[in-house]
Write an enzyme that holds these catalytic residues in place. Sequence first.
Site, short mmCIF file in Angstrom:
data_model
loop_
_atom_site.label_atom_id
_atom_site.label_comp_id
_atom_site.label_asym_id
_atom_site.label_seq_id
_atom_site.Cartn_x
_atom_site.Cartn_y
_atom_site.Cartn_z
N CYS A 122 -14.07 7.87 -17.35
CA CYS A 122 -13.09 8.76 -17.97
C CYS A 122 -11.69 8.45 -17.42
O CYS A 122 -10.73 8.31 -18.19
CB CYS A 122 -13.49 10.22 -17.73
SG CYS A 122 -12.39 11.40 -18.52
N CYS A 205 -6.12 16.42 -13.35
CA CYS A 205 -6.55 17.01 -14.62
C CYS A 205 -7.17 18.39 -14.38
O CYS A 205 -7.82 18.62 -13.36
CB CYS A 205 -7.57 16.11 -15.29
SG CYS A 205 -6.88 14.56 -15.87
N CYS A 208 -10.85 18.76 -13.35
CA CYS A 208 -11.21 18.00 -12.14
C CYS A 208 -10.41 18.47 -10.93
O CYS A 208 -10.32 17.77 -9.92
CB CYS A 208 -10.99 16.52 -12.36
SG CYS A 208 -12.04 15.88 -13.68
N CYS A 233 -8.85 7.64 -8.38
CA CYS A 233 -9.17 7.60 -9.80
C CYS A 233 -9.01 6.21 -10.39
O CYS A 233 -9.31 5.98 -11.53
CB CYS A 233 -8.30 8.58 -10.55
SG CYS A 233 -6.60 8.07 -10.54
S1 ADX Z 1 -4.73 10.32 -8.08
O1 ADX Z 1 -4.95 8.86 -7.99
O2 ADX Z 1 -5.59 11.09 -7.19
O3 ADX Z 1 -4.68 10.83 -9.43
P1 ADX Z 1 -2.54 11.72 -6.93
O4 ADX Z 1 -2.68 12.88 -7.84
O5 ADX Z 1 -2.85 11.91 -5.48
O6 ADX Z 1 -3.30 10.42 -7.49
O7 ADX Z 1 -1.09 11.15 -7.08
C1 ADX Z 1 -0.59 10.08 -6.31
C2 ADX Z 1 0.55 9.43 -7.06
O8 ADX Z 1 0.02 8.74 -8.20
C3 ADX Z 1 1.55 10.41 -7.63
O9 ADX Z 1 2.51 10.77 -6.66
C4 ADX Z 1 2.13 9.62 -8.78
O10 ADX Z 1 3.07 8.69 -8.30
C5 ADX Z 1 0.91 8.86 -9.30
N1 ADX Z 1 0.22 9.59 -10.38
C6 ADX Z 1 -0.92 10.32 -10.30
N2 ADX Z 1 -1.25 10.86 -11.48
C7 ADX Z 1 -0.29 10.46 -12.37
C8 ADX Z 1 -0.03 10.70 -13.75
N3 ADX Z 1 -0.83 11.46 -14.50
N4 ADX Z 1 1.07 10.14 -14.30
C9 ADX Z 1 1.91 9.36 -13.57
N5 ADX Z 1 1.72 9.12 -12.26
C10 ADX Z 1 0.65 9.65 -11.66
FE1 SF4 Z 2 -11.10 12.37 -16.79
FE2 SF4 Z 2 -11.14 14.06 -14.72
FE3 SF4 Z 2 -10.26 11.51 -14.43
FE4 SF4 Z 2 -8.83 13.36 -15.77
S1 SF4 Z 2 -9.33 13.34 -13.55
S2 SF4 Z 2 -9.16 11.29 -16.39
S3 SF4 Z 2 -10.47 14.48 -16.85
S4 SF4 Z 2 -12.36 12.22 -14.92
#
Ligand code: ADX
Ligand code: SF4
Length: 251
Positions: A122, A205, A208, A233
């Site tokens: 996902c 998200c 999650c 992720c």
């Molecule tokens: S994640 O890998 O777990 O999703 P986290 O939420 O800690 O990352 O965010 C770390 C950095 O990744 C953020 O400060 C941003 O720079 C980038 N990032 C995470 N999610 C996004 C998103 N949806 N759009 C753009 N940048 C993102």
């Molecule tokens: Fe999908 Fe959850 Fe990853 Fe968002 S954080 S892209 S809903 S698995």
Amino acid sequence: VSTTEQEINTYLEALSEEAESPQSLLRKAVELLGSEIALASSFSVEDVALIHMLVEIDPNARVFALDTGRLNDETYQVAEDIRVKYGINVRWYFPEKLKVQGLVRDKGLYSFRESVENRKECCAIRKVEPLGRALSSLKAWITGQRREQSVTRQTLEFVEIDSVNQLLKLNPIAAWTSNDVWDYVKRHEVPYNKLYDKGFTSIGCAPCTRAISAGEDERAGRWWWESPEHKECGLHFTEEDLKQADTGDKT
Ligand code: ADX
Ligand code: SF4
């Protein structure tokens, strides 16, 4: 833009010398790379602090965001507050609609709860593929990652080579604590995601992410049904992570 290895190494060297403060690193990066560097923003408290620093350096600094289709309303709200307050154009990227349609048709709307493999599938569709498109015209990207956030981020550098995406990656506030970030945001009255006032410490998200209880780890509310070493992720994978995933060590 194709960024050669040599070019990446030249920028890496020049920027590594400027990392004594987040602002000095950002200033040098914008000076060297202009519109070929952009901040990836999830509108976390770290990202809004960086947006504030960036627009002070360059009001036209580039900011992009990945809309997974499953974000919280509070996240859209702060994105809008920031857009209006600082007059920035956020470049939003969306997942490929046929991929999302196929995923939810075959596996339902909550497949990510069933296994780490499904969760990564996902994230790959909703975040990682769009990230690739966002990065394709850049020589460097900026993130709000911090060392303190998790076991997977303890050795984070201020400037590193993103070998998966073949460009530079800057983590200007890698050494900041959560208190440093909040002090900055409060001092400059930067709008922040209201979920932080409800016990959230890390926001992704909606399905999650949950609030955490006192004493829990900062990222305990992310994919809380998984163990800590899985909690990335794919946005911040290294080549080493990809190799381990291939051999089954990580899933
Ligand atoms: S994640 O890998 O777990 O999703 P986290 O939420 O800690 O990352 O965010 C770390 C950095 O990744 C953020 O400060 C941003 O720079 C980038 N990032 C995470 N999610 C996004 C998103 N949806 N759009 C753009 N940048 C993102
Ligand atoms: Fe999908 Fe959850 Fe990853 Fe968002 S954080 S892209 S809903 S698995």
